[in-house]
Structures are given as C-alpha cells and as structure tokens.
Design a protein around this motif. Structure first.
Motif, short mmCIF file in Angstrom:
data_model
loop_
_atom_site.label_atom_id
_atom_site.label_comp_id
_atom_site.label_asym_id
_atom_site.label_seq_id
_atom_site.Cartn_x
_atom_site.Cartn_y
_atom_site.Cartn_z
N PRO A 177 0.83 -1.21 0.00
CA PRO A 177 0.00 0.00 0.00
C PRO A 177 0.87 1.26 0.00
CG PRO A 177 -0.82 -1.59 1.60
CD PRO A 177 0.51 -2.10 1.12
N THR A 178 0.37 2.31 -0.63
CA THR A 178 1.15 3.55 -0.71
C THR A 178 1.01 4.38 0.56
OG1 THR A 178 -0.72 4.61 -1.84
CG2 THR A 178 1.04 3.67 -3.22
N GLY A 179 -0.11 4.25 1.26
CA GLY A 179 -0.31 5.01 2.49
C GLY A 179 0.03 4.19 3.71
N ASP A 180 -0.46 4.65 4.85
CA ASP A 180 -0.25 3.92 6.10
C ASP A 180 -1.07 2.63 6.07
OD1 ASP A 180 0.81 3.51 8.64
OD2 ASP A 180 -0.98 4.35 9.60
N TYR A 181 -0.51 1.58 6.60
CA TYR A 181 -1.22 0.29 6.63
C TYR A 181 -0.67 -0.53 7.79
CZ TYR A 181 2.97 -1.83 4.59
OH TYR A 181 4.25 -2.28 4.37
N PRO A 182 -1.42 -1.52 8.26
CA PRO A 182 -0.95 -2.34 9.39
C PRO A 182 0.18 -3.26 8.97
CG PRO A 182 -3.07 -3.15 8.59
CD PRO A 182 -2.80 -1.87 7.86
N PHE B 263 -3.98 -3.61 2.11
CA PHE B 263 -3.39 -4.87 2.55
C PHE B 263 -2.11 -5.15 1.76
CE2 PHE B 263 -7.97 -5.32 3.24
CZ PHE B 263 -7.99 -5.61 4.60
N LYS B 264 -0.99 -5.21 2.48
CA LYS B 264 0.24 -5.66 1.81
C LYS B 264 0.00 -7.08 1.32
CE LYS B 264 5.24 -6.10 2.31
NZ LYS B 264 6.41 -5.86 3.19
N THR B 265 0.27 -7.30 0.06
CA THR B 265 -0.08 -8.58 -0.57
C THR B 265 1.15 -9.19 -1.22
OG1 THR B 265 -2.33 -7.77 -0.96
CG2 THR B 265 -1.64 -9.70 -2.22
N ILE B 266 1.37 -10.46 -0.93
CA ILE B 266 2.56 -11.15 -1.41
C ILE B 266 2.13 -12.39 -2.18
CG2 ILE B 266 4.64 -12.41 -0.71
CD1 ILE B 266 4.74 -10.53 1.74
#
Length: 252
Positions: free
Chosen positions: A37-42, A73-76
């Motif tokens: 994500p480009t902004g703040d994220y958990p 959501f950071k996605t891998i």
C-alpha cells in the motif's frame, strides 16, 4: 468425493490489461511478487495470494495483488510453482502433457515454499496472515488454515479439494474464518460440492465464521481470468474481489 485433477477451464482465460505496480523480491529464498500500500497500513498483516497454475507471470494475478494493496493490505504472491508456471504457449500446444505437468505440482511441491515465506515474514514481525487462493492455490490456503498459521481464508473457484473430507477437517481443526467465492459452472467445485460445504460449515456451525458467494453465469476461473467483456463475468470478478476485501476488513 474429489474433483478431477484438472478441468478445461483450469487452462483457459483472458489476459487482462494493465501495468503491475509491485516489485519482485525473494522472501525466505522464494521468489515473490510484493504489492505494498502507498499510504499507512498495518505492518503486522499480510495477504498471501496463492495463485492458479499460471503463477506470478500472469499479469492478472499481479494486478489483483495490486488491487488488494490499494485497499490497504500488503499482498505477497509466493512462487508456489517453483519457477514452472504454465504459459499461454503451453495451453495452445497440442503436444503439451497436462497430466504430467500436474503430477509435478503435487502438494509436496509447494509446501516448502509456503512454509519458508511464512517463517520469513514472521521473523520480520508479521503476526496475522490472510490467504486468497485461486484454483490451484486453494490447497495451500487450506494447508495454512489447518496449521492455524492463517487468520482469514478466501477461496475462489477452488480446485483439488476433497469433498467432504477437507471441509470436515477445516471445521475440526481450523480457527480461520472462511469465505468461498463460487460460481455456476465449475467441474472442480460444482454446485453439489458447494452445498456440501454449506451443510458442514453454514448456519452458524463454524464458529469463526463462514460465508459463500455464488456468481451466476460464471465459470471456473472467473475471479482471476474472467472475460471482462461479459457483463456477468465482470460482475463476478469484481464482486468476488470486493467480497474478499470486506472479509479481510472484518476478520483480518
């Protein structure tokens, strides 16, 4: 009752247009595509995107991972195919041996990749994992849920699951809420199997949470390789994605 090893729809689909925004790196020694994500994220949460048989090279998979990242959501995407994904050249080759390729990609072929990525991410501080499994990616998603390594499971037109055995095991062993995005025409997860899953997990029988969407006019593969020129398939693809995002926001 087990689905066939593969169906024709496993090897079909439409390539979507777009430019991937993520990056390719190694995690735990495994090639991965990472959409951040480009902004703040958990930072403690990650969605593991477990692909169909076309893997990371299919732009559709990377574009979907980017979409999850845009929703926070950071996605891998780990390479669960060990550098051996199918290509459009394979599926149009009359001499391509589908059964031989599938035999090379048994559960034993992806377990170490999945375990290594999860272990490396834990070492980096990730404590909560969502999974989204498309077709071939359904068994790896269930594998992590059975181990209670994951905290929210999404399946999209799953393949290679044993029905009812895998759903009974899920009910008995997993604590991860489960969403299934299902469709009308699916030899891998037909309507009869969909009903069995509902009978085992539905109506509050699975305390962590169970949901299933059903997309009329869609076939196996719709949520990742669907033909966006078909209004029903477009609605199904977009609806399955939005259902997953809503599910993660509720449970992950």
């Amino acid at each position: 009752m087990s689905a066939p090893e593969h169906c024709d729809d496993c090897f079909k689909g439409v390539i979507h247009e777009g430019e991937a925004q993520g990056q390719s790196i190694q995690i735990g020694g495994v090639d991965c595509y990472v959409a951040t994500p480009t902004g703040d994220y958990p930072k403690e949460k990650v969605v593991l995107f477990l692909t169909d048989i076309f893997g990371i090279p299919l732009i559709n998979n990377r574009l979907l991972a980017d979409s999850f990242a845009r929703d926070g959501f950071k996605t891998i995407i780990p390479d669960i195919l060990n550098g051996d994904p199918l290509t459009m050249a394979n599926i149009t080759d009359p001499d391509f041996d589908r059964p031989a390729w599938m035999a090379k990609h048994s559960p034993e072929s992806w377990i170490s990749a999945v375990d290594n990525v999860v272990a490396a991410l834990k070492a980096e501080g990730v404590t909560r994992f969502g999974t989204t499994g498309y077709c071939f990616g359904a068994p790896p998603a269930f594998y992590l849920a059975f181990k209670n390594e994951s905290h929210a499971t999404v399946l999209n037109h799953p393949s290679r699951l044993a029905v009812p055995a895998d759903f009974e095991k899920y009910k008995a062993e997993s604590k991860a809420p489960l969403l299934i995005n299902s469709c009308e025409v699916d030899a891998q997860f037909p309507i009869a199997s969909q009903k069995i899953a509902d009978e085992i997990l539905g109506n509050g029988q699975f305390a962590p949470g169970y949901e299933r969407t059903y997309w009329e006019g869609c076939n196996h593969g719709f949520a990742v390789r669907g033909d966006l020129s078909n209004p029903k398939i477009k609605a199904g693809l977009e609806g399955a994605f939005l259902a997953a995002v809503k599910f993660y926001k509720k449970y992950l």
